[in-house]
Design a protein around this motif. Structure first.
Motif, PDB file in Angstrom:
ATOM      1  N   SER A 105       0.785  -1.249   0.000  1.00 20.24           N
ATOM      2  CA  SER A 105       0.000   0.000   0.000  1.00 20.24           C
ATOM      3  C   SER A 105       0.809   1.288   0.000  1.00 20.24           C
ATOM      4  N   LEU A 106       2.087   1.211   0.408  1.00 22.40           N
ATOM      5  CA  LEU A 106       2.849   2.452   0.577  1.00 22.40           C
ATOM      6  C   LEU A 106       4.122   2.405  -0.253  1.00 22.40           C
ATOM      7  N   ASN A 107       4.482   3.520  -0.845  1.00 21.40           N
ATOM      8  CA  ASN A 107       5.830   3.636  -1.395  1.00 21.40           C
ATOM      9  C   ASN A 107       6.254   5.085  -1.280  1.00 21.40           C
ATOM     10  N   ALA A 108       7.490   5.344  -1.646  1.00 19.63           N
ATOM     11  CA  ALA A 108       8.058   6.670  -1.364  1.00 19.63           C
ATOM     12  C   ALA A 108       7.587   7.727  -2.347  1.00 19.63           C
ATOM     13  N   ASN A 109       6.909   7.329  -3.404  1.00 13.66           N
ATOM     14  CA  ASN A 109       6.584   8.300  -4.453  1.00 13.66           C
ATOM     15  C   ASN A 109       5.182   8.863  -4.289  1.00 13.66           C
ATOM     16  N   GLN A 110       4.764   9.055  -3.069  1.00 16.26           N
ATOM     17  CA  GLN A 110       3.398   9.510  -2.835  1.00 16.26           C
ATOM     18  C   GLN A 110       3.386  10.848  -2.100  1.00 16.26           C
ATOM     19  N   GLY A 111       4.434  11.620  -2.279  1.00 20.61           N
ATOM     20  CA  GLY A 111       4.468  12.961  -1.695  1.00 20.61           C
ATOM     21  C   GLY A 111       4.758  12.970  -0.212  1.00 20.61           C
ATOM     22  N   ALA A 112       5.126  11.827   0.339  1.00 19.01           N
ATOM     23  CA  ALA A 112       5.476  11.763   1.757  1.00 19.01           C
ATOM     24  C   ALA A 112       6.365  10.546   1.954  1.00 19.01           C
ATOM     25  N   GLU A 113       7.138  10.566   3.044  1.00 23.88           N
ATOM     26  CA  GLU A 113       7.992   9.418   3.350  1.00 23.88           C
ATOM     27  C   GLU A 113       7.378   8.648   4.524  1.00 23.88           C
ATOM     28  N   PHE A 114       7.504   7.342   4.471  1.00 20.33           N
ATOM     29  CA  PHE A 114       6.953   6.491   5.527  1.00 20.33           C
ATOM     30  C   PHE A 114       8.069   5.633   6.103  1.00 20.33           C
ATOM     31  N   ALA A 115       8.060   5.475   7.422  1.00 20.61           N
ATOM     32  CA  ALA A 115       9.122   4.731   8.086  1.00 20.61           C
ATOM     33  C   ALA A 115       8.534   3.905   9.231  1.00 20.61           C
ATOM     34  N   VAL A 116       9.222   2.830   9.583  1.00 18.42           N
ATOM     35  CA  VAL A 116       8.852   2.076  10.783  1.00 18.42           C
ATOM     36  C   VAL A 116      10.080   1.927  11.685  1.00 18.42           C
ATOM     37  N   CYS A 117       9.837   1.917  12.995  1.00 22.10           N
ATOM     38  CA  CYS A 117      10.909   1.775  13.979  1.00 22.10           C
ATOM     39  C   CYS A 117      10.599   0.567  14.859  1.00 22.10           C
ATOM     40  N   PRO A 118      11.105  -0.614  14.487  1.00 24.90           N
ATOM     41  CA  PRO A 118      10.834  -1.833  15.257  1.00 24.90           C
ATOM     42  C   PRO A 118      11.814  -1.965  16.429  1.00 24.90           C
ATOM     43  N   PRO A 119      11.567  -2.913  17.331  1.00 25.95           N
ATOM     44  CA  PRO A 119      12.578  -3.256  18.338  1.00 25.95           C
ATOM     45  C   PRO A 119      13.841  -3.778  17.644  1.00 25.95           C
TER      46      PRO A 119
END
Ligand code: PGA
Length: 256
Positions: free
Chosen positions: A32-46
């Motif tokens: 559902s997410l990729n970097a080319n959508q006008g915003a950046e998405f990130a996750v911070c796991p343990p």
């Protein structure tokens, strides 16, 4: 959000997850997410799941980070993890100064500053968290508290260090409580923080990505992210639920 500034939605998984549940969540995010959508998405796991996250997200356009790091670069620090180790696993971000670290693990402003410096030494972008408790808000101390937390880092690292960092306003009373700061309350603190940085360097202030964190949900994300000084979110509980995190990320895109 300003059209000129980057937008970022970062998920803070805290001490949650398993190999099996992460696999499902990451697969959903990749679809559902990729970097080319006008915003950046990130996750911070343990930490133990960084290898899994890196394998699952490499090439997806979604980035990742860690939830803390050691202020030292290497040595006899049993149990600690260095910035260079996080870079080895492809981390782009590391959260520093989260209120749970400050409160439960007694991290002082000075230690948060040292961790911020260690992150930048390793080439990581620190996500510096600031925020007041309910008591401090009720005493009218919100601005003084967040100013003190920011000043401690600027005193050590210099204002130019904010060019390679993200700032997150996370009112402690809103974290994991279901009580969100109203868009107006959040915007007021964001504007205060940006104004404070602008008095040191207006160019850095204009470009600084300022996240809001504290019970962001799909139902409130659009309104929060439409405030002029809110450039995205740091998402705890809702980042563990694929549909919710994706909806929050899309709220950041809608305002692009
Ligand atoms: P929450 O947590 O979204 O569950 O309130 C936010 C955070 O702690 O970063």
């Amino acid at each position: 959000m300003s059209p000129g500034r980057g937008r970022l939605v970062a998920g803070n998984w805290k001490m949650h997850g398993s190999l099996a549940s992460n696999r499902d969540l990451l697969a959903r995010l990749c679809v559902s997410l990729n970097a080319n959508q006008g915003a950046e998405f990130a996750v911070c796991p343990p930490f133990p799941y960084l290898a899994q996250v890196s394998a699952a997200l490499t090439g997806s356009g979604i980035t990742w980070g860690a939830q803390t790091l050691c202020e030292n670069d290497h040595g006899a620090f049993t149990g600690e993890v260095s910035g260079a180790m996080l870079r080895d696993f492809g981390c782009r971000y590391v959260i520093v100064g989260h209120s749970e670290r400050r409160q439960l693990y007694s991290e002082s402003d000075a230690l948060v500053g040292a961790k911020f410096l260690a992150a930048q030494r390793s080439g990581l972008l620190p996500i510096l968290c600031v925020g007041e408790t309910l008591g401090q808000r009720e005493q009218g101390e919100t601005e003084a508290v967040v100013a003190r937390q920011l000043d401690a880092v600027v005193a050590l690292a210099g204002v130019s260090a904010l060019e390679s960092a993200v700032l997150a306003y996370e009112p402690v009373w809103a974290i994991g409580t279901g009580k969100t700061a109203s868009p107006a309350q959040a915007q007021a603190v964001h504007a205060f923080l940006r104004g404070k940085v602008a008095r040191m360097d207006s160019g850095i202030a204009d470009a600084l990505v300022l996240l809001y964190g504290g019970s962001v949900k799909p139902a409130n994300a659009v309104e929060l992210f439409s405030q002029p000084d809110i450039d995205g979110g740091l998402i705890g509980g809702a980042s563990l639920v694929a549909d919710d995190f994706i909806a929050i990320c899309k709220a950041a895109m809608r305002n692009s």
